[in-house]
Write an enzyme that holds these catalytic residues in place. Structure first.
Site, mmCIF file in Angstrom:
data_model
loop_
_atom_site.group_PDB
_atom_site.id
_atom_site.type_symbol
_atom_site.label_atom_id
_atom_site.label_comp_id
_atom_site.label_asym_id
_atom_site.label_seq_id
_atom_site.Cartn_x
_atom_site.Cartn_y
_atom_site.Cartn_z
ATOM 1 C CB SER A 49 7.430 9.162 12.075
ATOM 2 O OG SER A 49 6.336 9.036 11.179
ATOM 3 C CB THR A 50 7.469 12.577 8.398
ATOM 4 O OG1 THR A 50 6.096 12.212 8.251
ATOM 5 C CG2 THR A 50 8.333 11.351 8.173
ATOM 6 C CG PHE A 52 3.205 20.536 10.125
ATOM 7 C CD1 PHE A 52 3.830 21.715 10.480
ATOM 8 C CD2 PHE A 52 2.653 20.443 8.853
ATOM 9 C CE1 PHE A 52 3.919 22.785 9.594
ATOM 10 C CE2 PHE A 52 2.735 21.501 7.955
ATOM 11 C CZ PHE A 52 3.366 22.681 8.328
ATOM 12 C CE1 TYR A 224 -1.365 26.082 3.104
ATOM 13 C CE2 TYR A 224 -2.651 25.110 1.332
ATOM 14 C CZ TYR A 224 -1.703 26.020 1.771
ATOM 15 O OH TYR A 224 -1.107 26.870 0.877
ATOM 16 C CE1 TYR A 234 -4.395 20.601 0.884
ATOM 17 C CE2 TYR A 234 -5.983 22.021 1.984
ATOM 18 C CZ TYR A 234 -5.048 21.008 2.036
ATOM 19 O OH TYR A 234 -4.795 20.385 3.221
ATOM 20 C CB VAL A 273 8.748 20.488 0.719
ATOM 21 C CG1 VAL A 273 9.097 19.174 0.025
ATOM 22 C CG2 VAL A 273 8.823 21.648 -0.252
ATOM 23 C CB THR A 274 5.376 17.166 4.238
ATOM 24 O OG1 THR A 274 4.066 17.241 3.692
ATOM 25 C CG2 THR A 274 5.599 18.332 5.185
HETATM 26 P P1 NAI Z 1 3.575 13.822 6.720
HETATM 27 O O1 NAI Z 1 3.296 12.911 5.579
HETATM 28 O O2 NAI Z 1 4.932 14.410 6.834
HETATM 29 O O3 NAI Z 1 3.274 13.066 8.119
HETATM 30 C C1 NAI Z 1 2.226 12.181 8.287
HETATM 31 C C2 NAI Z 1 2.392 11.378 9.568
HETATM 32 O O4 NAI Z 1 1.255 10.521 9.706
HETATM 33 C C3 NAI Z 1 3.614 10.455 9.624
HETATM 34 O O5 NAI Z 1 4.121 10.441 10.944
HETATM 35 C C4 NAI Z 1 3.044 9.084 9.283
HETATM 36 O O6 NAI Z 1 3.773 7.983 9.809
HETATM 37 C C5 NAI Z 1 1.705 9.199 9.968
HETATM 38 N N1 NAI Z 1 0.702 8.269 9.449
HETATM 39 C C6 NAI Z 1 0.136 8.213 8.223
HETATM 40 N N2 NAI Z 1 -0.788 7.227 8.172
HETATM 41 C C7 NAI Z 1 -0.804 6.652 9.402
HETATM 42 C C8 NAI Z 1 -1.547 5.592 9.990
HETATM 43 N N3 NAI Z 1 -2.480 4.915 9.311
HETATM 44 N N4 NAI Z 1 -1.281 5.262 11.278
HETATM 45 C C9 NAI Z 1 -0.328 5.935 11.997
HETATM 46 N N5 NAI Z 1 0.379 6.961 11.500
HETATM 47 C C10 NAI Z 1 0.144 7.314 10.215
HETATM 48 O O7 NAI Z 1 2.450 14.931 6.650
HETATM 49 P P2 NAI Z 1 2.354 16.474 7.079
HETATM 50 O O8 NAI Z 1 2.464 17.290 5.853
HETATM 51 O O9 NAI Z 1 3.191 16.771 8.250
HETATM 52 O O10 NAI Z 1 0.811 16.536 7.478
HETATM 53 C C11 NAI Z 1 0.339 16.461 8.813
HETATM 54 C C12 NAI Z 1 -0.918 17.305 8.925
HETATM 55 O O11 NAI Z 1 -0.582 18.672 8.645
HETATM 56 C C13 NAI Z 1 -2.008 16.905 7.912
HETATM 57 O O12 NAI Z 1 -3.264 17.053 8.528
HETATM 58 C C14 NAI Z 1 -1.849 17.961 6.828
HETATM 59 O O13 NAI Z 1 -3.032 18.185 6.095
HETATM 60 C C15 NAI Z 1 -1.495 19.163 7.676
HETATM 61 N N6 NAI Z 1 -0.880 20.293 6.938
HETATM 62 C C16 NAI Z 1 0.124 20.075 6.025
HETATM 63 C C17 NAI Z 1 0.643 21.143 5.310
HETATM 64 C C18 NAI Z 1 1.741 20.959 4.316
HETATM 65 O O14 NAI Z 1 1.965 21.857 3.502
HETATM 66 N N7 NAI Z 1 2.457 19.874 4.333
HETATM 67 C C19 NAI Z 1 0.154 22.526 5.514
HETATM 68 C C20 NAI Z 1 -0.826 22.646 6.572
HETATM 69 C C21 NAI Z 1 -1.343 21.547 7.226
#
Ligand code: NAI
Length: 396
Positions: A49-50, A52, A224, A234, A273-274
């Site tokens: 939903s948000t 990546f 990451y 990190y 930024v997320t």
């Molecule tokens: P985000 O916070 O934008 O997205 C998280 C997603 O997980 C959302 O769809 C949310 O609804 C879902 N979610 C969370 N808890 C849940 C649960 N209990 N049940 C069902 N859905 C659940 O996060 P982002 O930043 O997109 O992170 C996704 C992956 O990418 C993570 O593994 C993060 O470590 C990795 N990542 C992020 C980076 C960054 O700079 N933001 C860089 C590289 C990797």
């Protein structure tokens, strides 16, 4: 109601449905502008939903005409109270996908639970038969373990010693020094339990046990690494241990899929930024410098550009998938370029409250942060009445 941003620290209490819709439309347009990708056709995105995961769902649907099932944990609206942005994003995604004649259904609930896994498996069985790509993109602070019932909380702490460095409050632009106490007790085990690979493996095992993985199915989770500037908090901190575990799990999963010729990958993505990353101390300062340099070099990317490139140039390029010495796909390659990192290291030393707006891209950070909640998009009239009671078509 007229919806305005209400910021509290690194979260925003409101979200704008029309702005979230505009965000989805912009991402769809970007994917379409890059041309068709010969990718997977039946895709499950866990964390859809948000960030990546959302970008993955959009890239699959609008790059490869894929049917998608999205799992996420979001708050629906109530009269007078807006939903969480991921809810509005998913509503807009489904609307656009259905308009384009694409299958898209969503499940809102705790992906760590047995119930949501079963609900998802039943839906795949009924509607798609099998899936050929599973994106695992959860970012959560807590996990209720489905077999032990223990509630694990992840922490963002250094290991072995206090970490002191600069950070920025991106709302005020104030640069200050922050000290983060090292992990103690079960902090590492708890963080690994939430953000490590166990739940990813549970999903794949459950799908395989019910014969819901197509021959040659691929699964990808996101990780990451980042530079030495942030590694104490990190990659060498508690979250890094969880990422080590996630990366090791890719090999275990690949082994378990040998009979169907399936493969598990970890893709190392760029810092962006997320909602997840804004909560990590020190990272916002790093990101504001990173954005500045990458924009100057013409190599800046957001989530959608990252995932479109991951699909088109790595996963589905038709060539062998390039990986690093640890078997990981790297789309953080531009972030980690030595010239980019050398410039950031220099700026890091110089950054102060007075000069950060100029040295770094604080404006870009803030604008991306507002965008996460549907604010700051061209083409949206934020002064107009908006309908907060937007439903997700497959859920409503
Ligand atoms: P985000 O916070 O934008 O997205 C998280 C997603 O997980 C959302 O769809 C949310 O609804 C879902 N979610 C969370 N808890 C849940 C649960 N209990 N049940 C069902 N859905 C659940 O996060 P982002 O930043 O997109 O992170 C996704 C992956 O990418 C993570 O593994 C993060 O470590 C990795 N990542 C992020 C980076 C960054 O700079 N933001 C860089 C590289 C990797």
């Amino acid at each position: 109601m007229i919806i305005e941003p209400r910021m509290r620290g690194f979260i925003c209490l409101t979200a704008h449905p029309d702005g979230c819709e505009q965000n989805i439309k912009n991402q769809i347009e970007y994917v379409k502008s890059k041309g068709a990708i010969n990718g997977a056709k039946k895709v499950l995105v866990i964390g859809a939903s948000t960030g990546f995961g959302l970008a993955s769902r959009i890239s699959s649907a609008f790059g490869s005409d894929a049917a998608t099932i999205g799992v996420f944990f979001e708050k629906p609206p109530t009269a007078g109270r807006t939903a969480s942005p991921g809810w509005y994003n998913s509503a807009a995604f489904e609307k656009e996908a259905h308009k384009a004649g694409l299958y898209a259904k969503s499940i809102n609930g705790d992906a760590f639970s047995n119930e949501v896994k079963k609900q998802t498996l039943d839906l795949i069985k009924a509607d798609l038969g099998q899936v050929d790509l599973i994106i695992y993109s959860l970012a959560s602070p807590v996990r209720m373990h489905p077999t032990t019932g223990v509630l694990h909380r992840s922490v963002l702490k250094p290991i072995g010693g206090t970490f002191t460095n600069k950070t920025v409050d991106f709302h005020s632009g104030k640069v200050s020094e922050i000290s983060i106490e090292p992990s103690s007790g079960d902090d590492i085990e708890n963080t690994v339990a939430v953000m490590g690979g166990e739940d990813w493996k549970m999903w794949i095992d459950a799908l395989k046990a019910e014969n819901l993985l197509a021959p040659g199915a691929t699964t990808v989770a996101y990780s990451y690494i980042g530079p030495s500037l942030t590694e104490a908090v990190y990659r060498k901190g508690t979250i890094g241990r969880a990422k080590d575990d996630l990366e090791a799990t890719a090999f275990t999963i690949t082994d378990s899929l040998s009979d169907i010729d399936g493969k598990a990958y970890v893709s190392v993505n760029k810092a962006l930024v997320t909602q997840a990353s804004s909560a990590i101390p020190v990272i916002p300062l790093y990101i504001s410098l990173l954005y500045k340099i990458m924009k100057e070099e013409g190599i800046h990317e957001g989530c959608i550009e990252q995932i479109q490139r991951l699909y088109a140039d790595r996963l589905f390029s038709g060539k062998e998938i390039p990986t690093d010495e640890k078997g990981r796909i790297r789309v953080d390659d531009w972030e980690m370029r030595p010239d980019v990192q050398a410039k950031i290291a220099k700026l890091w030393q110089e950054a102060t409250t007075e000069n950060l707006a100029e040295l770094g891209d604080l404006e870009g950070y803030r604008s991306d942060f507002h965008n996460l909640f549907g604010f700051g998009f061209d083409g949206v009239d934020y002064k107009a009445e908006a309908n907060e009671m937007v439903g997700v078509e497959s859920i409503a």
